[in-house]
Design a protein around this motif. Structure first.
Motif, PDB file in Angstrom:
ATOM      1  N   VAL A 196       1.727   8.088  -4.449  1.00  0.00           N
ATOM      2  CA  VAL A 196       1.099   7.162  -5.394  1.00  0.00           C
ATOM      3  C   VAL A 196       2.167   6.340  -6.106  1.00  0.00           C
ATOM      4  O   VAL A 196       2.036   5.121  -6.271  1.00  0.00           O
ATOM      5  CB  VAL A 196       0.239   7.938  -6.411  1.00  0.00           C
ATOM      6  N   ASN A 197       3.239   7.015  -6.536  1.00  0.00           N
ATOM      7  CA  ASN A 197       4.330   6.314  -7.222  1.00  0.00           C
ATOM      8  C   ASN A 197       4.874   5.169  -6.375  1.00  0.00           C
ATOM      9  O   ASN A 197       5.079   4.047  -6.857  1.00  0.00           O
ATOM     10  CB  ASN A 197       5.483   7.288  -7.504  1.00  0.00           C
ATOM     11  N   TYR A 198       5.171   5.475  -5.129  1.00  0.00           N
ATOM     12  CA  TYR A 198       5.745   4.477  -4.224  1.00  0.00           C
ATOM     13  C   TYR A 198       4.810   3.279  -4.091  1.00  0.00           C
ATOM     14  O   TYR A 198       5.216   2.118  -4.225  1.00  0.00           O
ATOM     15  CB  TYR A 198       6.002   5.115  -2.858  1.00  0.00           C
ATOM     16  N   ASP A 199       3.544   3.585  -3.848  1.00  0.00           N
ATOM     17  CA  ASP A 199       2.552   2.532  -3.641  1.00  0.00           C
ATOM     18  C   ASP A 199       2.353   1.687  -4.891  1.00  0.00           C
ATOM     19  O   ASP A 199       2.211   0.465  -4.810  1.00  0.00           O
ATOM     20  CB  ASP A 199       1.227   3.172  -3.223  1.00  0.00           C
ATOM     21  N   GLN A 200       2.337   2.357  -6.056  1.00  0.00           N
ATOM     22  CA  GLN A 200       2.111   1.635  -7.307  1.00  0.00           C
ATOM     23  C   GLN A 200       3.232   0.634  -7.585  1.00  0.00           C
ATOM     24  O   GLN A 200       2.972  -0.530  -7.908  1.00  0.00           O
ATOM     25  CB  GLN A 200       1.996   2.619  -8.470  1.00  0.00           C
ATOM     26  N   TYR A 201       4.473   1.065  -7.468  1.00  0.00           N
ATOM     27  CA  TYR A 201       5.566   0.186  -7.856  1.00  0.00           C
ATOM     28  C   TYR A 201       5.949  -0.815  -6.773  1.00  0.00           C
ATOM     29  O   TYR A 201       6.412  -1.912  -7.071  1.00  0.00           O
ATOM     30  CB  TYR A 201       6.761   1.004  -8.336  1.00  0.00           C
ATOM     31  N   ARG A 202       5.727  -0.459  -5.514  1.00  0.00           N
ATOM     32  CA  ARG A 202       5.857  -1.488  -4.477  1.00  0.00           C
ATOM     33  C   ARG A 202       4.792  -2.553  -4.694  1.00  0.00           C
ATOM     34  O   ARG A 202       5.081  -3.754  -4.654  1.00  0.00           O
ATOM     35  CB  ARG A 202       5.705  -0.879  -3.085  1.00  0.00           C
ATOM     36  N   GLY A 203       3.561  -2.117  -4.966  1.00  0.00           N
ATOM     37  CA  GLY A 203       2.473  -3.059  -5.187  1.00  0.00           C
ATOM     38  C   GLY A 203       2.701  -3.931  -6.407  1.00  0.00           C
ATOM     39  O   GLY A 203       2.404  -5.132  -6.402  1.00  0.00           O
ATOM     40  N   LEU A 204       3.235  -3.348  -7.479  1.00  0.00           N
ATOM     41  CA  LEU A 204       3.516  -4.120  -8.687  1.00  0.00           C
ATOM     42  C   LEU A 204       4.539  -5.220  -8.388  1.00  0.00           C
ATOM     43  O   LEU A 204       4.330  -6.396  -8.721  1.00  0.00           O
ATOM     44  CB  LEU A 204       4.023  -3.195  -9.791  1.00  0.00           C
ATOM     45  N   ALA A 205       5.645  -4.821  -7.762  1.00  0.00           N
ATOM     46  CA  ALA A 205       6.696  -5.800  -7.462  1.00  0.00           C
ATOM     47  C   ALA A 205       6.182  -6.871  -6.508  1.00  0.00           C
ATOM     48  O   ALA A 205       6.443  -8.071  -6.694  1.00  0.00           O
ATOM     49  CB  ALA A 205       7.915  -5.099  -6.865  1.00  0.00           C
ATOM     50  N   GLU A 206       5.439  -6.458  -5.485  1.00  0.00           N
ATOM     51  CA  GLU A 206       4.940  -7.431  -4.509  1.00  0.00           C
ATOM     52  C   GLU A 206       3.910  -8.366  -5.128  1.00  0.00           C
ATOM     53  O   GLU A 206       3.928  -9.578  -4.882  1.00  0.00           O
ATOM     54  CB  GLU A 206       4.334  -6.697  -3.314  1.00  0.00           C
ATOM     55  N   GLY A 207       3.006  -7.808  -5.931  1.00  0.00           N
ATOM     56  CA  GLY A 207       1.962  -8.634  -6.518  1.00  0.00           C
ATOM     57  C   GLY A 207       2.527  -9.721  -7.414  1.00  0.00           C
ATOM     58  O   GLY A 207       2.123 -10.889  -7.329  1.00  0.00           O
ATOM     59  N   PHE A 208       3.472  -9.349  -8.280  1.00  0.00           N
ATOM     60  CA  PHE A 208       4.079 -10.356  -9.147  1.00  0.00           C
ATOM     61  C   PHE A 208       4.921 -11.346  -8.343  1.00  0.00           C
ATOM     62  O   PHE A 208       4.864 -12.560  -8.567  1.00  0.00           O
ATOM     63  CB  PHE A 208       4.938  -9.677 -10.224  1.00  0.00           C
ATOM     64  N   CYS A 227       9.102   6.251  -7.248  1.00  0.00           N
ATOM     65  CA  CYS A 227       8.963   4.964  -7.939  1.00  0.00           C
ATOM     66  C   CYS A 227      10.163   4.073  -7.640  1.00  0.00           C
ATOM     67  O   CYS A 227      10.023   2.864  -7.402  1.00  0.00           O
ATOM     68  CB  CYS A 227       8.874   5.176  -9.449  1.00  0.00           C
ATOM     69  N   LEU A 228      11.364   4.667  -7.687  1.00  0.00           N
ATOM     70  CA  LEU A 228      12.593   3.902  -7.495  1.00  0.00           C
ATOM     71  C   LEU A 228      12.601   3.241  -6.125  1.00  0.00           C
ATOM     72  O   LEU A 228      12.950   2.059  -5.986  1.00  0.00           O
ATOM     73  CB  LEU A 228      13.801   4.818  -7.669  1.00  0.00           C
ATOM     74  N   TYR A 229      12.174   3.966  -5.106  1.00  0.00           N
ATOM     75  CA  TYR A 229      12.283   3.431  -3.748  1.00  0.00           C
ATOM     76  C   TYR A 229      11.111   2.509  -3.410  1.00  0.00           C
ATOM     77  O   TYR A 229      11.261   1.618  -2.570  1.00  0.00           O
ATOM     78  CB  TYR A 229      12.449   4.585  -2.761  1.00  0.00           C
ATOM     79  N   GLY A 230       9.959   2.696  -4.077  1.00  0.00           N
ATOM     80  CA  GLY A 230       8.900   1.703  -3.956  1.00  0.00           C
ATOM     81  C   GLY A 230       9.359   0.363  -4.503  1.00  0.00           C
ATOM     82  O   GLY A 230       9.112  -0.693  -3.907  1.00  0.00           O
ATOM     83  N   LEU A 231      10.046   0.397  -5.646  1.00  0.00           N
ATOM     84  CA  LEU A 231      10.614  -0.830  -6.212  1.00  0.00           C
ATOM     85  C   LEU A 231      11.728  -1.378  -5.335  1.00  0.00           C
ATOM     86  O   LEU A 231      11.838  -2.595  -5.134  1.00  0.00           O
ATOM     87  CB  LEU A 231      11.160  -0.559  -7.611  1.00  0.00           C
ATOM     88  N   HIS A 232      12.586  -0.501  -4.851  1.00  0.00           N
ATOM     89  CA  HIS A 232      13.673  -0.910  -3.949  1.00  0.00           C
ATOM     90  C   HIS A 232      13.117  -1.719  -2.787  1.00  0.00           C
ATOM     91  O   HIS A 232      13.683  -2.754  -2.403  1.00  0.00           O
ATOM     92  CB  HIS A 232      14.389   0.348  -3.450  1.00  0.00           C
ATOM     93  N   ASN A 233      12.004  -1.259  -2.245  1.00  0.00           N
ATOM     94  CA  ASN A 233      11.374  -1.955  -1.136  1.00  0.00           C
ATOM     95  C   ASN A 233      10.704  -3.241  -1.618  1.00  0.00           C
ATOM     96  O   ASN A 233      11.017  -4.339  -1.155  1.00  0.00           O
ATOM     97  CB  ASN A 233      10.347  -1.010  -0.480  1.00  0.00           C
TER      98      ASN A 233
END
Length: 889
Positions: free
Chosen positions: A626-638, A675-681
């Protein structure tokens, strides 16, 4: 007074001749830190005055060893007088200062040091970079301060030349008082709010992400140094770099202009003539100066033209070049009186209002920068600050592919060592001044003692606030990374603070940076939505990040952030390691009391989509998905709406100064989570992505180079590993932009309907080599990940070898015609205990390996650790946990 740096014993001889220049701080010609050998006693146990205590013949043998720099609570913890407040509910066992009264945490600190009297006009200074909150200072039976020294955010310097003992054996005694107003830690944001009557830290009375700090961080919390100079001392050197025009990182550069000034203080009773000079890029610029007796004078050099400058750029846009600059004063023709060295990043900051988005945009060297940031509180709630920890934390932000850190207003102006790390890693800094909407009256709040009109006037001493602001601006203004000054968090300071700060102090001391009056001001991000301008803060459907338009430069937006099971075991007793249970009918969560105490924030139904939870370990492992998906999605959406809806976003928040269970990409112990690696991606400079709402395949290019002749490959994989090529097309994308290619929603929905599907996006270069890739796990038509729960184990082939000192290379090979090896966590561990080596830095983590694919991950760690003591642990969704030896070949 210039900040000084810890001097290690092996450098002392060298320092008698030269000045060390490290990472942007200013250093005196001969300076050392008083950072060991301190003793302390509470005020109630001391029956004599500071005059007597500071005489070397006073016997302090039975006094308690003290931690300086540090706080009273840190000293008590290090002496095992209190339990670790970071573990379990131990914090509840520590007396709170509001209930005990200030005297309980009022302490004497003494330190013996050797320094002989000076000769021929030389001077010796005692420098204190931070005491919370006020103090009296005694040396060898003499009181140094005429009035109470007050101000957590003021540096103080005393000329102690005439007070040094003839035999060189000196005794320093400092009585430290807690903040004037203690604040009732009643469970509100900043407790009852009165902690904000001080010019100090607000978080110490508790927040929704931290429990109260029981001593409110009373102590000598920052560096204490002894500095030796000649008659003339240099202070407040100021360097401004001007880089006209629009620049690019590559190729020859047009000249840059460098403006240098410094303040000289003559401590002698006679005039002193000499030469002030600075050295930069192999050139020396000099100016002859005559100083009157006992006087201070600012000296401005003529502008220096730097030819073909090596420019400093934010992370992802170019290198972080830094120049050595040395300033020195030579008296009477040949006698070095004082010198300072610093690191200079040559760059120019600008900002302008983007009428299309309705928000400010930041520009560096004439180029607009899409801001991808994280909110920062403080490195450690108990002020256990260190160069190494700062470096590790800022490096994590670099590894997340972020380019800005906002330092939140309920804490402090960060230390020079923090800015050193930001200079090094290319992280811009958005620095709040002291204040928050919660404590300072923006909203009605029944938890607060005073009404809004009263709280709006906080702090009590406006003059102290302004003096502190002036001092701290001078302390950090030379750092290339410092980009934005902000009046406060979610509220401006009172008008008689704001006006001189905006109209006088900053124009006079630091006129090259943008000042915004408060963190969600319309001047930063025009608020058309009718609420506070921040958030959301909790877990969100991914569609929200992509399709819900929020504030065009959002200063606080975030999600969940629970770390994995290994992290939880570090601070939760075994008997309390039980997972939360969410009731879908009542929408309430039943949570263990320790999880509640550590500020758990709910994951609602998101965990259950991966299957029924077995235990806390299973819960926390699924939380990483969930963490990965949430923060990848946040970065991608913005990012998908950059320069259209947004000029930037800043995540609330990316780190914790305590063992909280929310808002963190890595835990307090510097262990990263997904979270860190979701954002990294999701924040990668060149990134290929999929909109889960309309099925659009897009790319974002956050670099200054257009990319041409790439091949975009879209594939799916089912749960057995069978692949289907959806399409592949040639693609290009311009610089600093996003591009939409095509929608595959209908196809993906059909393929995922039964049990979900993996979606693989890849960009290949003209040589068919992978540039970037992204892998999504798409749920079934009910929104569950039913297929993941049926995946067979994969015998992924993994090898590890030492790549070079301080680096391990891990190779993961997946067999063709095999299932996808999904979501593998790599950890560098101790071979005997199997505990993780912290900190360690991974080029990627929580990695998935497609059938027939090979991936390599580089792990960085501190060199010098015996290789025989290390192994690599790997475990994944469908890969069994194993420990791998590390090959020396």
């Amino acid at each position: 007074m210039s900040p000084t740096k810890l001097i290690k014993p092996q450098f002392l001889l060298y320092l008698l001749l030269f000045t060390i220049c490290l990472n942007g701080n200013l250093y005196a010609q001969s300076s050392y830190e008083l950072n060991s050998g301190w003793k302390c006693a509470d005020i109630g146990s001391v029956k004599i005055s500071g005059y007597e205590l500071s005489k070397p013949d006073f016997n302090a043998k039975n006094w308690m060893p003290a931690t300086v720099p540090g706080t009273v609570l840190t000293t008590l913890l290090n002496n095992k007088k209190v339990p670790d407040p970071f573990f379990g509910m131990n914090n509840e066992q520590i007396p709170d200062i509001y209930k005990t009264g200030a005297a309980y945490y009022t302490y004497w600190f003494i330190k013996d040091f050797t320094e002989s009297p000076t000769t021929k006009g030389s001077q010796v200074y005692l420098n204190l970079r931070g005491v919370n909150y006020s103090c009296d200072i005694f040396l060898n039976g003499n009181k140094l301060n005429k009035t109470l020294q007050k101000g957590m955010f003021l540096r103080f310097s005393y000329n102690i030349t005439s007070f040094l003992a003839k035999n060189g054996a000196n005794r320093l005694a400092i009585l430290v008082y807690p903040p004037d107003v203690l604040g009732n830690a009643n469970g509100g944001q900043g407790g009852d709010g009165t902690i904000a009557r001080n010019v100090g830290l607000q978080y110490t009375a508790g927040w929704d992400w931290i429990q109260p700090v029981r001593d409110r961080n009373t102590g000598i919390w920052d560096k204490v140094t002894i500095q030796k100079t000649g008659a003339v001392r240099i202070s407040d050197t100021h360097v401004i770099t001007l880089v006209p025009g629009q620049r690019f990182p590559d190729g020859p550069q047009s000249p840059a202009n460098i403006q240098v000034s410094a303040t000289l203080n003559n401590a002698a009773t006679a005039p002193v003539s000499g030469t002030l000079r600075f050295e930069l890029d192999g050139k020396t610029i000099s100016k002859t100066v005559t100083l009157k007796p006992s006087s201070t004078q600012q000296v401005n050099f003529n502008d220096f033209t730097l030819q073909n400058p090596k420019l400093w750029w934010p992370n992802g846009y170019g290198p972080q070049n830094l120049y050595n600059l040395k300033v020195s004063f030579v008296a009477n023709g040949n006698k070095l009186s004082n010198q300072q060295s610093l690191k200079v990043g040559v760059r120019q900051l600008q900002s302008e209002y983007n009428e299309h988005t309705g928000s400010r945009q930041i520009e560096v060297n004439g180029q607009k920068i899409f801001i991808k940031g994280g909110n920062w509180i403080i490195s450690d709630e108990m002020m256990r600050l260190s160069d190494a920890r700062y470096d590790a934390e800022v490096r994590f932000h670099r590894d997340m592919n972020l380019n800005l850190i906002r330092v939140w207003g309920g804490a402090m102006i960060e230390r020079p060592e923090f800015f050193d790390a930001c200079d090094k890693y290319g992280i811009l800094v958005f620095q709040d001044l002291w204040g928050s909407g919660d404590c300072n009256g923006r909203w009605m709040d029944p938890m607060k003692l005073d009404d809004q009109w009263t709280r709006r006037k906080y702090p009590d001493d406006h003059g102290l606030f302004l003096r502190s602001a002036e001092d701290q601006i001078k302390m950090v203004r030379n750092h290339a990374s410092l980009a934005i000054w902000c009046g406060g968090n979610e509220i401006t300071p009172p008008e008689d603070i704001l006006v001189p700060l905006r109209d006088s102090i900053l124009p006079r001391l630091d006129n090259t940076r943008w000042f915004v009056d408060y963190s969600n001001s319309d001047a930063m991000s025009h608020n058309t939505l009718g609420d506070n301008g921040d958030g959301p803060y909790g877990i969100q459907p991914l569609s929200v990040f992509w399709e819900h338009r929020t504030f065009p430069f959002n200063s606080e937006v975030g999600s969940v952030g629970l770390s994995d099971y290994e992290s939880l075991k570090r601070f939760i007793p075994t008997s309390h390691l039980s997972p939360p249970v969410y009731d879908e009918d009542t929408h309430k969560t039943k949570t263990d009391e320790v999880w509640d105490y550590h500020k758990y924030i709910g994951y609602d139904t998101s965990i259950a989509r991966y299957g029924k939870v077995k235990n806390a370990e299973d819960f926390s492992n699924k939380a990483q998905l969930v963490n990965y998906d949430q923060y990848r999605g946040l970065a991608e959406g913005f990012t998908s709406h950059m320069w259209d809806w947004y000029t930037g976003f800043i995540i609330w928040k990316t780190q914790n100064p305590w063992t909280a269970m929310r808002g963190q990409m890595y835990d307090y112990y510097l262990d990263p989570n997904a979270c860190l690696y979701g954002l990294h991606n999701g924040s990668a400079p060149l990134h290929i992505m999929y909109n889960p709402v309309n099925g659009m395949v897009m790319a974002a290019n956050n670099t200054f180079k257009a990319r041409r002749s790439m091949m975009l490959v879209v594939k799916t994989f089912d749960m057995t590993g069978k692949d289907s090529l959806i399409t592949q097309v040639f693609a290009d994308i311009g610089a600093t932009t996003t591009k939409r290619y095509f929608s595959i929603k209908k196809t993906i929905d059909e393929m995922a309907a039964k049990e979900g599907v993996f979606l693989s996006l890849q960009l290949l270069d003209a040589d068919k080599k992978l540039i970037t890739e992204n892998l999504y796990w798409i749920p079934d038509q009910k929104g569950n990940f039913s297929g993941l729960q049926k995946m067979k184990l994969n015998d992924l082939a993994i090898k590890a070898k030492y790549f070079k000192p301080g680096q391990v290379e891990v190779t993961l090979d997946n067999t063709q015609n095999h299932s996808l090896a999904f979501f593998n966590r790599l950890s560098l561990v101790n071979a005997d205990t199997k505990t993780r080596l912290l900190p360690a830095f991974y080029s990627d983590n929580y990695v998935s390996v497609l059938p027939g694919e090979r991936k390599k991950v580089i792990i960085d760690y501190q060199p010098g650790i015996a290789q025989k003591d290390l192994q690599v642990e790997v475990s994944g969704w469908n890969v069994s946990k194993r420990y791998l030896p590390i090959d020396n070949n």
